[in-house]
Structure formats: C-alpha cells, structure tokens
Design a protein around this motif. Structure first.
Motif, short mmCIF file in Angstrom:
data_model
loop_
_atom_site.label_atom_id
_atom_site.label_comp_id
_atom_site.label_asym_id
_atom_site.label_seq_id
_atom_site.Cartn_x
_atom_site.Cartn_y
_atom_site.Cartn_z
N VAL A 53 0.84 -1.20 0.00
CA VAL A 53 0.00 0.00 0.00
C VAL A 53 0.87 1.25 0.00
CG1 VAL A 53 -1.65 1.34 1.34
CG2 VAL A 53 -1.96 -1.13 1.09
N ARG A 54 1.97 1.22 0.76
CA ARG A 54 2.88 2.36 0.79
C ARG A 54 3.47 2.64 -0.59
NH1 ARG A 54 8.30 2.83 1.16
NH2 ARG A 54 8.63 0.65 1.68
N ALA A 83 -2.00 0.51 -10.29
CA ALA A 83 -1.01 0.95 -9.31
C ALA A 83 -0.50 -0.22 -8.49
CB ALA A 83 -1.60 2.02 -8.40
N LEU A 84 -1.40 -1.09 -8.07
CA LEU A 84 -0.98 -2.28 -7.33
C LEU A 84 -0.07 -3.16 -8.17
CD1 LEU A 84 -4.22 -3.35 -5.44
CD2 LEU A 84 -1.97 -2.95 -4.39
N GLY A 85 -0.45 -3.34 -9.45
CA GLY A 85 0.37 -4.14 -10.34
C GLY A 85 1.76 -3.55 -10.51
N SER A 86 1.85 -2.24 -10.68
CA SER A 86 3.15 -1.58 -10.82
C SER A 86 3.95 -1.67 -9.53
CB SER A 86 2.95 -0.11 -11.22
OG SER A 86 2.35 -0.02 -12.49
N ALA A 87 3.28 -1.55 -8.38
CA ALA A 87 3.99 -1.64 -7.09
C ALA A 87 4.61 -3.02 -6.89
CB ALA A 87 3.03 -1.32 -5.95
N LEU A 88 4.00 -4.03 -7.48
CA LEU A 88 4.53 -5.38 -7.35
C LEU A 88 5.89 -5.54 -8.02
CD1 LEU A 88 1.44 -7.72 -7.86
CD2 LEU A 88 2.92 -7.63 -5.85
N VAL A 89 6.15 -4.75 -9.06
CA VAL A 89 7.39 -4.96 -9.82
C VAL A 89 8.63 -4.69 -8.98
CG1 VAL A 89 8.70 -4.30 -11.87
CG2 VAL A 89 6.22 -4.53 -12.01
N ARG A 123 3.09 -14.08 -0.85
CA ARG A 123 2.14 -13.36 -0.01
C ARG A 123 1.73 -12.05 -0.67
NH1 ARG A 123 5.81 -14.87 4.02
NH2 ARG A 123 6.56 -12.73 4.27
N ALA A 124 2.68 -11.37 -1.29
CA ALA A 124 2.38 -10.09 -1.92
C ALA A 124 1.39 -10.25 -3.07
CB ALA A 124 3.68 -9.46 -2.43
N VAL A 125 1.55 -11.28 -3.86
CA VAL A 125 0.65 -11.52 -4.99
C VAL A 125 -0.77 -11.79 -4.48
CG1 VAL A 125 0.12 -13.03 -6.94
CG2 VAL A 125 2.47 -12.29 -6.53
N ARG A 126 -0.90 -12.58 -3.43
CA ARG A 126 -2.23 -12.87 -2.89
C ARG A 126 -2.90 -11.61 -2.35
NH1 ARG A 126 0.61 -17.53 -1.18
NH2 ARG A 126 1.04 -16.63 0.87
N VAL A 127 -2.14 -10.77 -1.65
CA VAL A 127 -2.69 -9.52 -1.12
C VAL A 127 -3.14 -8.61 -2.26
CG1 VAL A 127 -2.09 -7.37 0.06
CG2 VAL A 127 -1.41 -9.56 1.06
N ALA A 128 -2.32 -8.50 -3.30
CA ALA A 128 -2.64 -7.62 -4.42
C ALA A 128 -3.89 -8.08 -5.15
CB ALA A 128 -1.46 -7.54 -5.38
N ILE A 129 -4.05 -9.38 -5.33
CA ILE A 129 -5.23 -9.91 -6.00
C ILE A 129 -6.49 -9.58 -5.20
CG2 ILE A 129 -6.45 -12.06 -6.53
CD1 ILE A 129 -3.85 -13.18 -7.58
N THR A 130 -6.42 -9.72 -3.90
CA THR A 130 -7.58 -9.43 -3.04
C THR A 130 -7.99 -7.96 -3.15
OG1 THR A 130 -6.91 -11.17 -1.48
CG2 THR A 130 -8.45 -9.50 -0.69
N THR A 159 -4.25 -8.36 -14.19
CA THR A 159 -3.20 -7.35 -14.11
C THR A 159 -2.17 -7.70 -13.05
OG1 THR A 159 -4.78 -5.66 -14.82
CG2 THR A 159 -2.76 -4.89 -13.76
N THR A 160 -2.61 -8.20 -11.91
CA THR A 160 -1.69 -8.61 -10.85
C THR A 160 -0.76 -9.70 -11.33
OG1 THR A 160 -3.30 -8.03 -9.13
CG2 THR A 160 -1.54 -9.54 -8.52
N VAL A 161 -1.31 -10.67 -12.00
CA VAL A 161 -0.51 -11.81 -12.47
C VAL A 161 0.51 -11.37 -13.51
CG1 VAL A 161 -0.60 -13.96 -13.81
CG2 VAL A 161 -2.20 -13.58 -11.92
N THR A 162 0.10 -10.60 -14.51
CA THR A 162 1.02 -10.23 -15.58
C THR A 162 2.17 -9.35 -15.08
OG1 THR A 162 -0.49 -8.42 -16.21
CG2 THR A 162 -0.66 -10.49 -17.44
N ASN A 163 1.89 -8.43 -14.15
CA ASN A 163 2.96 -7.61 -13.59
C ASN A 163 3.92 -8.45 -12.75
OD1 ASN A 163 2.76 -4.46 -13.98
ND2 ASN A 163 0.66 -5.22 -13.87
#
Length: 492
Positions: A33-34, A308-314, A331-338, A390-394
């Motif tokens: 989130v940050r 934004a979440l997808g970009s933050a994952l990178v 864990r990060a991927v699961r949180v982002a998907i939710t 989007t979460t998965v592809t990023n």
C-alpha cells in the motif's frame, strides 16, 4: 531459504532514500500500500492528462473529440513501448538493488534513459511521415483527419520530452521511492491543466490553437517534468555520469530489453487491439468513436488502483527475488489480488449510480452519452477479473518471465476480444463489442491465476520454467563490461 539482508541502502547516501529502498522487510500488505499509493497518484496524473484534454476538447465539438478517439490507439501504442522499457528498467534495477549492487543499478538506470531517447528519435522520424496514411487506414477522413494532423505533428516533435522522464521515474520506483515520481507527474498535470484552456481556446495573449493547443500544453508540461526529474535523479545518485564506451551500453540494453521487448509487446497488444476495435466502432459513426474514446479514458481512470498495485509489485517482487525471499513474493501476490478484485467490484457499483451523469459532462451528443453508459453497464462488471489478470502479468514481468505475461495478453486481446468484438458487432451492434470485452476479461482472468500458480510452484521447487527455457541462460551469459556491468546471478 534464509532471508538475505537487504543491501539496497548502498544506492545513495541520502538517509530518506535508504529507508525507502528496503522492500524486503516489514508487513507485506502495508509495504504494498505504501508503494501503490504514490503510484496511484502518478497514474492519476497520467490518466489526468487524457481526462483534462478530453474534457476541454469535448467543448470544441464532436469532430475534435472523434479525432482524439482515433489518436488514442496510436498514442497508446507509442506509450506502450515506453512502458515496456520502464518495466524492464524496474525489473532489472530492483533486482540489482536487492542484491546490493549499487553501481550496477545506477548504470542500468542511466542506460535505460539513453535507450528511451533512442526509441523516441526513431518514432519521431517514422511518425511524422506517416500521419495521414496511418489514420486514413484507421478510418479518419476530412476535417477529423486535419485535426489529427495538427495534434500529432506537435506530439511527435515533443516525444523525447515525454518518454525520457517516464523511464527515468522508474529509477526512483526500483529503489522503493514512489513518492518522488508521483510528485513530479502531478505537478506536470497541474501545468497541463492550466495551459490547456490557454492554448486550446486562446485566452489572453495566447492564440487559439484548438486541438493542437492540447498537444502544445502536453509537451511543455512534460518538458518541465524532464528537467525536474533528471535534477533529482542526479542529486540522489540514482544515475551515473561516469565515462563509458559506446559498446558498454549493449550489456545494459540487452538485459533491459530481455524484459522490455516482451513487456512492450504485451503493452502494444492493447492499443493494437483497440485500433482494430476502433475500426469496428467507426462503422457506427463518428459519435460512436467519440463515445468509445471517452469510455476508454474513463476506464483508464477507473482501473488506476488495479494498475497501481500491479506496478507496485514490480519493484517489490524484484527486490525480494534478488534477496531470495520467494515466500514473501507469494504473499504479496495474494494480497494484491484481493485488493484489486475488491476495487473492481466497487468501481462497477459506482458506475451504475453515476455513469450517465459522468458521460454527459464530456459531451451532450445523445449518441456519445448512450455509447459511454452502455460501455460502463456491460464492461465494468468484469473489472474483478481484470484485477486478477493485471496482478498476475505484472508479477510475471518482475520475475523475469515476460513471455508468459505476453502470451496471457495475446489470449485476452487478440484471441478473445478482437474476434468476439467483430462477431458481436454483427449480431448485437455496439453492445456486442462491449460484451466481447467482458468475456475476454473474465476468461483471461481465470486462466491467468491458474498459469501463475503453475509458474510460481515450479520456481519454489527450483525447477526451470519450461515455457521460457532461454531467459535465465541469456541473463547469466552477459559478458563483463569495462564500466563494471557484471552479470546479475540468480540468488543461491
């Protein structure tokens, strides 16, 4: 596997930058989130350029708004390549930071900006000579084509001022600093919003330039972003001006392009598909194209939290992969998907309540309003699945698996959306095109989550991903360079 101590603190001597670079520690959800919050602001600025331009141009008339609808696919195509370079920059720089190689991260960021400049110069030379031919092919003609020519001439000439700061901002993001690029971009948006009415309508000493005025405002505001961004990059030690030979660029470019090319192709699939769909929509008239352009820009605004979440994952995934912490990545991927899925559902419900009011704010033409509202009613419910996709592809791009991301995007846009849009338009008119978009989002979202589980399970087990047998090998085989650009090795 023991968790490696994050060494991203060596990137710069500034205390505030040291704290921002530590993405391998702390609660996963809070860290995401940050990172995502400033990225959301930055994306708001990017989409804001389109929204502000569309709002003011909509006051000029339906022809000018229709011209923007035609230009959207081409501008998105150029920006997609730039986004691909930025994605490659974030992936390789964040991994270098996670491994503690500050010199390499600076070299990669600098070389990525030079790569973006080269790309811009090539596009300028090709674009200026192909405006009429390209947009005629897309279905523009008459006064609409004249408006397009006036806008795109200025936009192409200013392209280096647009692409270089976009790539440079990814140097901040790779280090975990998403606030600085957000501040730069929101400042550019503010300048653009002030300049737009001055140049479009001719207020005070400014001559009325109509649609071309929107392009002039964009180029000026991005030029300011370029100056500010490069000044801060240099002050914080995120780029280097050490001497190097021309051939020393190639190892950096090869590493960046190994991610950037598939990522750019992935991004290009969207505007190419949008261009084909625009041709289909154009058979229903200029007002339909204008409505489609408005709806597409509203969609860009509506899915910003997801993006934004997808970009933050990178950078998050890149640094943790460099540090060898695969469990934290999962864990990060699961949180982002939710979070992304919940946002998609909320946007759909909100669009049902205020869709018609929003559409009418852009243009009073009944066809434009009807096009926008029908798009919202049919397509927006699929944003839950789009959030998963989007979460998965990023995540796959960050894990240096851009080919998997590209294949998923091909499935969504060219295998599903375009053929279904063509068939749907023949059977159900414009609504058939929107139903095709919904179907493509849902099917690809379901498929994407299954694909990621397969890929990540193999990575956790230490098994090479069979769909990409050469990616890691290519990265490991990079030669040493005179500038100290040593190959990055996967963590033990």
């Amino acid at each position: 596997m023991p968790k490696a101590t994050p060494r991203a603190t060596t990137l710069t001597t500034r205390p505030e930058s040291r704290s921002e670079a530590q993405l391998t520690e702390g609660p996963v959800a809070r860290t995401l989130v940050r990172l995502a919050a400033p990225m959301l602001v930055a994306m708001f600025a990017m989409v804001g350029f389109n929204i502000v331009d569309t709002f003011y141009v909509g006051q000029l008339g339906t022809e000018e708004l229709g011209a923007m609808g035609f230009m959207l696919a081409v501008i998105m195509a150029v920006n997609s390549v730039n986004v691909g370079i930025g994605m490659g920059t974030m992936a390789v720089v964040s991994r270098a930071i996670g491994q503690g190689d500050a010199r390499l991260s600076r070299r990669l960021t600098t070389d990525a900006i030079l790569l973006a400049l080269l790309f811009a110069l090539v596009i300028v030379s090709v674009g200026l000579t192909s405006i009429t031919a390209l947009f005629t092919l897309l279905g523009a003609e008459g006064a609409v084509l004249e408006h397009i020519h006036s806008y795109m001439t200025v936009w192409y000439l200013g392209l280096p001022l647009i692409v270089c700061p976009m790539v440079g901002n990814n140097g901040f993001r790779a280090a975990g600093d998403t606030k600085t690029p957000a501040t730069i971009m929101i400042s550019a948006l503010t300048v653009n919003a002030v300049l737009d009415p001055l140049f479009i309508f001719g207020i005070g000493p400014f001559p009325a330039r109509g649609l071309q005025g929107a392009a002039i405002a964009t180029v000026i505001s991005q030029g300011i972003a370029l100056v500010v961004g490069f000044t801060l990059l240099r002050r914080r030690g995120l780029i280097t001006f050490e001497r190097f030979k021309l051939f020393d660029l190639f190892p950096s470019w090869r590493r960046i392009l190994s991610i950037a090319v598939p990522a750019a192709v992935t991004q290009l699939i969207i505007p190419v598909s949008a261009g084909i769909v625009t041709v289909i929509v154009a058979t229903f008239g200029v007002a339909a194209v204008a409505g489609f352009g408005v709806a597409t820009r509203l969609e860009m605004f509506s899915v910003m939290v997801i993006m934004a979440l997808g970009s933050a994952l990178v950078p998050f995934v890149g640094q943790n992969w460099g540090a060898g912490d695969k469990a934290r990545i999962g864990r990060a991927v699961r949180v982002a998907i939710t979070i992304a899925s919940a946002w998609g559902a909320m946007v759909w419900l909100l669009s049902m309540a205020v869709g018609e009011t929003v559409a009418a704010a852009f243009n009073s033409d009944p066809t434009v309003i009807r096009t926008v509202t029908s798009y919202m009613a049919i397509v927006f419910p699929s944003y839950v699945a789009l959030g998963i996709f989007t979460t998965v592809t990023n995540s796959l791009n960050a894990l240096h698996r851009p080919m998997s991301s590209m294949v998923l995007s091909l499935l969504r846009m060219l295998v599903l959306y375009v053929p279904l849009a063509y068939a749907g338009s023949a059977l159900l008119g414009l609504d058939g095109v929107w139903w095709a978009a919904l179907s493509a989002n849902v099917v690809s979202g379901v498929f994407a989550i299954g694909w990621f589980r397969h890929v990540f399970a193999r990575m956790e087990a230490g098994v090479p991903v069979s769909s990409l047998p050469t990616e890691d090998h290519a990265e490991q085989s990079l030669p040493e360079s005179a500038s100290g650009l040593a190959p990055v090795r996967p963590p033990a």
